[in-house]
Design a protein around this motif. Sequence first.
Motif, PDB file in Angstrom:
ATOM      1  N   PHE A  55       0.840  -1.200   0.000  1.00  0.00           N
ATOM      2  CA  PHE A  55       0.000   0.000   0.000  1.00  0.00           C
ATOM      3  C   PHE A  55       0.874   1.249   0.000  1.00  0.00           C
ATOM      4  N   ASP A  56       0.359   2.314  -0.608  1.00  0.00           N
ATOM      5  CA  ASP A  56       1.074   3.585  -0.622  1.00  0.00           C
ATOM      6  C   ASP A  56       1.005   4.180   0.795  1.00  0.00           C
ATOM      7  N   PRO A  57       2.153   4.330   1.488  1.00  0.00           N
ATOM      8  CA  PRO A  57       2.107   4.798   2.872  1.00  0.00           C
ATOM      9  C   PRO A  57       1.627   6.246   3.003  1.00  0.00           C
ATOM     10  N   ASP A  58       1.590   6.993   1.898  1.00  0.00           N
ATOM     11  CA  ASP A  58       1.114   8.383   1.970  1.00  0.00           C
ATOM     12  C   ASP A  58      -0.394   8.500   1.822  1.00  0.00           C
ATOM     13  N   THR A  59      -1.007   7.517   1.142  1.00  0.00           N
ATOM     14  CA  THR A  59      -2.446   7.648   0.864  1.00  0.00           C
ATOM     15  C   THR A  59      -3.264   6.436   1.300  1.00  0.00           C
ATOM     16  N   GLY A  60      -2.602   5.301   1.563  1.00  0.00           N
ATOM     17  CA  GLY A  60      -3.327   4.077   1.907  1.00  0.00           C
ATOM     18  C   GLY A  60      -3.873   3.349   0.687  1.00  0.00           C
ATOM     19  N   ARG A  61      -3.621   3.882  -0.510  1.00  0.00           N
ATOM     20  CA  ARG A  61      -4.145   3.217  -1.709  1.00  0.00           C
ATOM     21  C   ARG A  61      -3.304   1.980  -2.026  1.00  0.00           C
ATOM     22  N   LEU A  62      -3.987   0.977  -2.577  1.00  0.00           N
ATOM     23  CA  LEU A  62      -3.276  -0.259  -2.955  1.00  0.00           C
ATOM     24  C   LEU A  62      -2.260   0.061  -4.048  1.00  0.00           C
ATOM     25  N   ARG A  63      -1.005  -0.304  -3.816  1.00  0.00           N
ATOM     26  CA  ARG A  63       0.038  -0.025  -4.819  1.00  0.00           C
ATOM     27  C   ARG A  63       0.312  -1.238  -5.699  1.00  0.00           C
ATOM     28  N   ALA A  64       0.313  -2.430  -5.075  1.00  0.00           N
ATOM     29  CA  ALA A  64       0.683  -3.600  -5.872  1.00  0.00           C
ATOM     30  C   ALA A  64       0.221  -4.901  -5.223  1.00  0.00           C
ATOM     31  N   VAL A  65      -0.049  -5.896  -6.078  1.00  0.00           N
ATOM     32  CA  VAL A  65      -0.294  -7.273  -5.648  1.00  0.00           C
ATOM     33  C   VAL A  65       0.811  -8.113  -6.298  1.00  0.00           C
ATOM     34  N   VAL A  66       1.519  -8.866  -5.473  1.00  0.00           N
ATOM     35  CA  VAL A  66       2.716  -9.574  -5.948  1.00  0.00           C
ATOM     36  C   VAL A  66       2.653 -11.039  -5.526  1.00  0.00           C
ATOM     37  N   GLY A  67       2.936 -11.941  -6.443  1.00  0.00           N
ATOM     38  CA  GLY A  67       3.012 -13.362  -6.100  1.00  0.00           C
ATOM     39  C   GLY A  67       4.057 -13.573  -5.014  1.00  0.00           C
ATOM     40  N   GLY A  68       3.719 -14.349  -3.966  1.00  0.00           N
ATOM     41  CA  GLY A  68       4.610 -14.424  -2.807  1.00  0.00           C
ATOM     42  C   GLY A  68       5.302 -15.760  -2.602  1.00  0.00           C
ATOM     43  N   ASN A  69       5.098 -16.729  -3.508  1.00  0.00           N
ATOM     44  CA  ASN A  69       5.647 -18.065  -3.229  1.00  0.00           C
ATOM     45  C   ASN A  69       7.170 -18.118  -3.393  1.00  0.00           C
ATOM     46  N   LEU A  70       7.664 -17.750  -4.576  1.00  0.00           N
ATOM     47  CA  LEU A  70       9.118 -17.740  -4.771  1.00  0.00           C
ATOM     48  C   LEU A  70       9.772 -16.712  -3.847  1.00  0.00           C
ATOM     49  N   LEU A  71       9.089 -15.584  -3.654  1.00  0.00           N
ATOM     50  CA  LEU A  71       9.655 -14.538  -2.782  1.00  0.00           C
ATOM     51  C   LEU A  71       9.879 -15.048  -1.363  1.00  0.00           C
ATOM     52  N   THR A  72       8.980 -15.928  -0.884  1.00  0.00           N
ATOM     53  CA  THR A  72       9.149 -16.470   0.476  1.00  0.00           C
ATOM     54  C   THR A  72      10.454 -17.266   0.573  1.00  0.00           C
ATOM     55  N   ALA A  73      10.719 -18.077  -0.441  1.00  0.00           N
ATOM     56  CA  ALA A  73      11.961 -18.872  -0.418  1.00  0.00           C
ATOM     57  C   ALA A  73      13.182 -17.948  -0.520  1.00  0.00           C
ATOM     58  N   LEU A  74      13.088 -16.938  -1.376  1.00  0.00           N
ATOM     59  CA  LEU A  74      14.236 -16.034  -1.563  1.00  0.00           C
ATOM     60  C   LEU A  74      14.499 -15.200  -0.307  1.00  0.00           C
ATOM     61  N   ARG A  75      13.435 -14.725   0.323  1.00  0.00           N
ATOM     62  CA  ARG A  75      13.660 -13.858   1.503  1.00  0.00           C
ATOM     63  C   ARG A  75      14.121 -14.670   2.711  1.00  0.00           C
ATOM     64  N   THR A  76      13.707 -15.957   2.769  1.00  0.00           N
ATOM     65  CA  THR A  76      14.142 -16.822   3.883  1.00  0.00           C
ATOM     66  C   THR A  76      15.616 -17.194   3.704  1.00  0.00           C
ATOM     67  N   ALA A  77      15.988 -17.508   2.459  1.00  0.00           N
ATOM     68  CA  ALA A  77      17.392 -17.818   2.183  1.00  0.00           C
ATOM     69  C   ALA A  77      18.260 -16.571   2.383  1.00  0.00           C
TER      70      ALA A  77
END
Length: 321
Positions: A90-112
């Motif tokens: 979300f945009d921290p200045d307005t609260g509007r939705l900024r993006a929807v992002v697939g989180g499966n590969l990201l979970t593995a990458l951020r954990t590693a």
Amino acid sequence: MYIVPETAIADLIDAEQSFDAVEAVFGAMARGDAYNFPVIREAIGHADALYGFKSGFDRAGLALGLKSGGYWPGNADKGLTNHQSTVMLFDPDTGRLRAVVGGNLLTALRTAAASAVSIRHLAPNGAKVLGMIGAGHQSAFQMRAAAGQRDFDRVIGWNYHPEMLDRLADTAAELGLPFEAVDLDRLGAEADVIVSITSSFDPILMDGQVKGGCHIACMGTDTKGKQELDPALLARGRVFTDEVAQSISIGEAQHAVAQGLIAEGDITQIGAVINGTAKGRGSDDELTIFDGTGVGLQDLAVAARVVDLAVERGVAVEVDF
Ligand code: NAD
């Protein structure tokens, strides 16, 4: 707002970029510039699923949002991954939705990336032998990210289900490193860096098995009751974590704290080491342990990086929302 689908993630972000994003947000957490909101995780009474949210705000990186998802044990039969997650920013200045992002590969990458950050800042400089405990989905990502942090000349590994060890052998081969399956006595005695990433509920590696200077990145314990290490190891070593509150409640330290072997005050936030405000490894002979519990801010950090890259390269789907 932008959509970055799961299928686009692999071409957008790699282990190194994930490392930078996670290292930066750990630093921001220790400065008090970024904080995680309370985690929600519920058995929903449908499809045996566990569902929840991890969320937070990084004032320094201006990432606000949540990762929503969980575990659906019946997915494999449908040709889907059992773990499913999606990140919303979300945009921290307005609260509007900024993006929807697939989180499966990201979970593995951020954990590693988290364990790699701990290895960069805490492992003995001359580390040569990487020990892997666990051979599940996450283990390959863990090995790839760890391998870049020191000049390892071989990998040794152990898994509760030996038939899964091929994953470790294949990943080591991909990295050009020799691999050998060993028992836990050899693993603890020979490895300079150990990554544990299992779904165990009982200690696997015992105090007497770990000899000499060593860094252990303990990554599998992310829920109450899970356990990978003998609590005596945490009493003997110096313990670091992503977030102390999670470490003592759902992380590996929950057991050593409950047994009175260590106290909350004995655990250091890794971000403080990154920022230079806390001491890291003192000598090559020390035992250091990183209790990587997994925080929402890691997800937001890599997702925000992915959105920037996707917009830059013209692959983000723009939707009038
Ligand atoms: P997976 O299901 O693909 O693999 C599970 C691994 O645990 C395998 O190596 C399996 O042999 C081992 N295992 C299962 N039962 C065991 C037992 N009784 N004793 C010892 N080992 C056992 O899972 P994965 O996706 O590789 O995830 C592994 C763990 O990491 C899970 O517990 C998961 O919740 C955790 N995880 C943590 C984070 C974090 O941020 N800390 C992030 C993602 C996943």
